[in-house]
Design an enzyme around this catalytic site. Structure first.
Site, mmCIF file in Angstrom:
data_model
loop_
_atom_site.group_PDB
_atom_site.id
_atom_site.type_symbol
_atom_site.label_atom_id
_atom_site.label_comp_id
_atom_site.label_asym_id
_atom_site.label_seq_id
_atom_site.Cartn_x
_atom_site.Cartn_y
_atom_site.Cartn_z
ATOM 1 N N LYS A 1 106.974 -93.430 7.965
ATOM 2 C CA LYS A 1 108.191 -94.227 7.822
ATOM 3 C C LYS A 1 107.808 -95.617 7.313
ATOM 4 O O LYS A 1 107.307 -96.447 8.056
ATOM 5 C CB LYS A 1 108.939 -94.367 9.153
ATOM 6 N N GLU B 1 98.111 -101.669 15.173
ATOM 7 C CA GLU B 1 97.540 -102.736 14.338
ATOM 8 C C GLU B 1 98.614 -103.799 14.226
ATOM 9 O O GLU B 1 99.582 -103.639 13.481
ATOM 10 C CB GLU B 1 97.181 -102.185 12.948
HETATM 11 P P1 NAD Z 1 107.890 -104.901 12.130
HETATM 12 O O1 NAD Z 1 107.211 -104.652 13.409
HETATM 13 O O2 NAD Z 1 109.200 -105.556 12.135
HETATM 14 O O3 NAD Z 1 108.075 -103.550 11.304
HETATM 15 C C1 NAD Z 1 107.003 -102.689 11.001
HETATM 16 C C2 NAD Z 1 107.512 -101.263 10.895
HETATM 17 O O4 NAD Z 1 107.995 -100.857 12.170
HETATM 18 C C3 NAD Z 1 108.672 -101.075 9.927
HETATM 19 O O5 NAD Z 1 108.545 -99.820 9.300
HETATM 20 C C4 NAD Z 1 109.874 -101.075 10.858
HETATM 21 O O6 NAD Z 1 110.992 -100.397 10.334
HETATM 22 C C5 NAD Z 1 109.313 -100.358 12.060
HETATM 23 N N1 NAD Z 1 110.011 -100.644 13.319
HETATM 24 C C6 NAD Z 1 110.669 -101.768 13.676
HETATM 25 N N2 NAD Z 1 111.201 -101.639 14.908
HETATM 26 C C7 NAD Z 1 110.847 -100.404 15.354
HETATM 27 C C8 NAD Z 1 111.079 -99.681 16.556
HETATM 28 N N3 NAD Z 1 111.796 -100.211 17.550
HETATM 29 N N4 NAD Z 1 110.568 -98.438 16.672
HETATM 30 C C9 NAD Z 1 109.837 -97.893 15.677
HETATM 31 N N5 NAD Z 1 109.590 -98.528 14.509
HETATM 32 C C10 NAD Z 1 110.078 -99.770 14.345
HETATM 33 O O7 NAD Z 1 106.817 -105.736 11.294
HETATM 34 P P2 NAD Z 1 107.024 -106.427 9.880
HETATM 35 O O8 NAD Z 1 107.659 -107.739 10.096
HETATM 36 O O9 NAD Z 1 107.650 -105.457 8.952
HETATM 37 O O10 NAD Z 1 105.501 -106.602 9.433
HETATM 38 C C11 NAD Z 1 104.794 -107.745 9.586
HETATM 39 C C12 NAD Z 1 103.911 -107.687 10.812
HETATM 40 O O11 NAD Z 1 102.925 -106.674 10.661
HETATM 41 C C13 NAD Z 1 103.121 -108.957 11.020
HETATM 42 O O12 NAD Z 1 103.135 -109.312 12.375
HETATM 43 C C14 NAD Z 1 101.712 -108.581 10.579
HETATM 44 O O13 NAD Z 1 100.685 -109.357 11.128
HETATM 45 C C15 NAD Z 1 101.637 -107.178 11.017
HETATM 46 N N6 NAD Z 1 100.575 -106.488 10.302
HETATM 47 C C16 NAD Z 1 99.458 -106.102 10.995
HETATM 48 C C17 NAD Z 1 98.396 -105.485 10.331
HETATM 49 C C18 NAD Z 1 97.154 -105.033 11.052
HETATM 50 O O14 NAD Z 1 96.432 -104.218 10.511
HETATM 51 N N7 NAD Z 1 96.895 -105.499 12.252
HETATM 52 C C19 NAD Z 1 98.483 -105.264 8.954
HETATM 53 C C20 NAD Z 1 99.635 -105.692 8.283
HETATM 54 C C21 NAD Z 1 100.677 -106.286 8.975
#
Ligand code: NAD
Length: 479
Positions: A171, A246
């Site tokens: 997803k 992650e």
């Molecule tokens: P997010 O957590 O809002 O969303 C990430 C994904 O999770 C999306 O596909 C979203 O639709 C899904 N999602 C959101 N709520 C959910 C739920 N309740 N249940 C299941 N899935 C859900 O994150 P974002 O703002 O899209 O991404 C940025 C974040 O990702 C930053 O904090 C960044 O540091 C982190 N990130 C971490 C790594 C790593 O490897 N550690 C790499 C890249 C990004």
């Protein structure tokens, strides 16, 4: 109109609400995707579940060959995919090409490990009795990916999951589904069997949660924010499912007074402003020895001033727009908070002016000096082109401040002293430490967080174990 990729084809679900994918450089609609509900998520998981026995039965070496062939097919579409990625994500075309190549390299890396998946043999447990340590795939893996690197972060899950014999339902973020959908089709046409890799589109709270809680999903590989990671961990607890998380980061870089200041300034600038600052590993807090701060700034600022801003499709652009207007507003609030806390704006600190920037979500590359250590840029993840810098008197103070974050993803130390480098690398609370090196993630090395940056590892041969069940078999012979 894009559709979900399920069971080896784009599947239409008439009547579902659709979501517009917006080009961050001009606010225009690129395409629309359906918002899956529990029923469509179930359809995708069922396809993955049906495909699982056949894929598990496929010899590992053959799975590796199919993965390598699929990777080559993706590479042959790099220009088309890069255009698509830039149109939905906003990053410069050059970075989109790098991202697609990284995806291909990661699949290739895991394809190459196909023949190395092995368990163990323990002789003489009892008289005439030996033990086997058996590895087997888990089943259906749910892969949830954010918008900042939609394809490389998918590859980190897809490579180890598929080569070990699992099937996947991915997803992507609702704002960046298009490249992933096209990649799934290319990989299927290149030989990945129907149902082995499926893609659903939709929101986190509906499609994401339906995927996490689906009884047939055995493991959730998640990359995203710490807040969402906590929610997923709680949801997965009910089914006692495995999770790899992650999450966010706020990487510190320490620059000592004996460092190669040119190298450090270049690394800080590249790391902070790549992908318009929207990277999990990126220099987000910079601690510089106070006796070389002025010299360091003299080397850093010209590099920041040279960063050319504009739409990702424009030749020579280094800094694209932020991904969404919401992301830009968060950055603006964090910068205002830093200024209120006493920070000096050394560069940027506002939206750029001019016709080129009117419709997109642009923000100037920004350098802040000495915000309070309690300010939001010190405490929170800053997911945009903002570099806060603090003077420190020595290495101990730098390490203490570096470790004062809830995050522990990446970290960097610049010094010519082996003693200082070892001292810092040993004490920094982070999954990765780069010494005198710009941030680069290697497929060969395990990557992941400490503290609230998550747990589990991607990359490296270590990642394979996160997609395998370890079982023991005891065999008693009678001869
Ligand atoms: P997010 O957590 O809002 O969303 C990430 C994904 O999770 C999306 O596909 C979203 O639709 C899904 N999602 C959101 N709520 C959910 C739920 N309740 N249940 C299941 N899935 C859900 O994150 P974002 O703002 O899209 O991404 C940025 C974040 O990702 C930053 O904090 C960044 O540091 C982190 N990130 C971490 C790594 C790593 O490897 N550690 C790499 C890249 C990004």
């Amino acid at each position: 109109m894009a559709e979900m990729f399920i069971g080896g084809k784009y599947m239409e679900f008439p009547g579902l609400e659709r979501f517009p994918v917006i080009n961050p450089a001009n606010g225009e609609v690129v395409d629309t995707v359906p918002l899956a509900e529990a029923e469509q998520v179930d359809a995708a998981v069922q396809e993955a579940h049906r495909a699982f026995p056949g894929w598990w039965d496929t010899p590992a070496a053959r799975r590796g060959e199919l993965l390598a062939t699929a990777a080559r097919a993706v590479l042959s579409h790099v220009d088309e995919l890069a255009q698509l990625l830039t149109s939905e994500q906003g990053k410069p075309l050059r970075e989109s090409r790098i991202e697609i190549r990284r995806f291909v390299d990661t699949l290739d890396h895991y394809a190459g490990l196909a023949k190395n998946i092995r368990g163990g043999y323990v002789p003489d447990l009892d008289e005439g009795t030996y033990g086997l340590v058996v590895k087997r795939p888990l089943g259906v893996v749910g892969a949830i990916v954010p918008w900042n690197f939609p394809t490389t972060l998918l590859g980190n899950k897809l490579g180890p999951a598929l080569v070990t014999g699992n099937t996947v339902v991915a997803k992507p973020a609702e704002t960046t589904p298009l490249t992933t959908l096209r990649i799934a089709q290319i990989m299927h046409e290149a030989g990945i069997p129907a149902g082995v890799f499926n893609v659903i589109t939709g929101t986190g709270p509906v499609a994401g949660e339906a995927l996490v809680t689906h009884p047939l999903v055995r493991k959730v590989a998640f990359t995203g924010s710490t807040a969402t990671g906590k929610r997923i961990m709680a949801l997965a607890a009910d089914g006692v499912k495995r999770v790899t998380l992650e999450l966010g980061g706020s990487d510190p870089m320490i620059v000592c007074d004996d460092a190669d200041l040119d190298g450090a300034a270049s690394a800080a600038s590249v790391s902070r402003f790549f992908n318009c600052g929207q990277a999990c590993v990126a220099v987000k807090r910079l601690y510089v020895f106070e006796n070389v701060l002025d010299q360091f700034l003299e080397k850093l600022l010209p590099r920041v001033q040279r960063l050319r801003m504009g739409p990702g499709t424009m030749e020579g652009v280094i800094l694209g727009p932020l991904h969404t207007d919401r992301q830009r507003r968060i950055i603006e609030e964090q910068v205002q908070d830093a200024i209120a806390s006493g920070a000096r704006v050394v560069h940027g600190g506002k939206r750029p002016e001019g016709e080129l920037f009117e419709k997109g979500f642009f923000y100037e590359p920004t350098v802040l000096l000495s915000p309070s250590h309690d300010s939001r840029v010190a405490r929170e993840e800053v997911f945009g082109p903002v570099l806060p810098i603090w003077p420190v008197k020595d290495l101990d103070e730098a390490i203490e401040l570096a470790n004062s974050s809830i995050y522990g993803l990446g970290s960097y130390v610049w010094t010519r002293s082996l003693d200082r480098a070892s001292y810092a690398a040993h004490r920094l609370e982070a999954g990765y430490t780069w010494v005198n090196a710009a941030q680069k993630i290697y497929d060969e090395l395990p990557f992941g967080g400490m503290k609230q940056s998550g747990f589990g590892r991607e990359h490296g041969s270590e990642a394979l174990d996160y997609y395998l069940e370890t079982r023991s078999v005891v065999v008693r012979t009678t001869t």
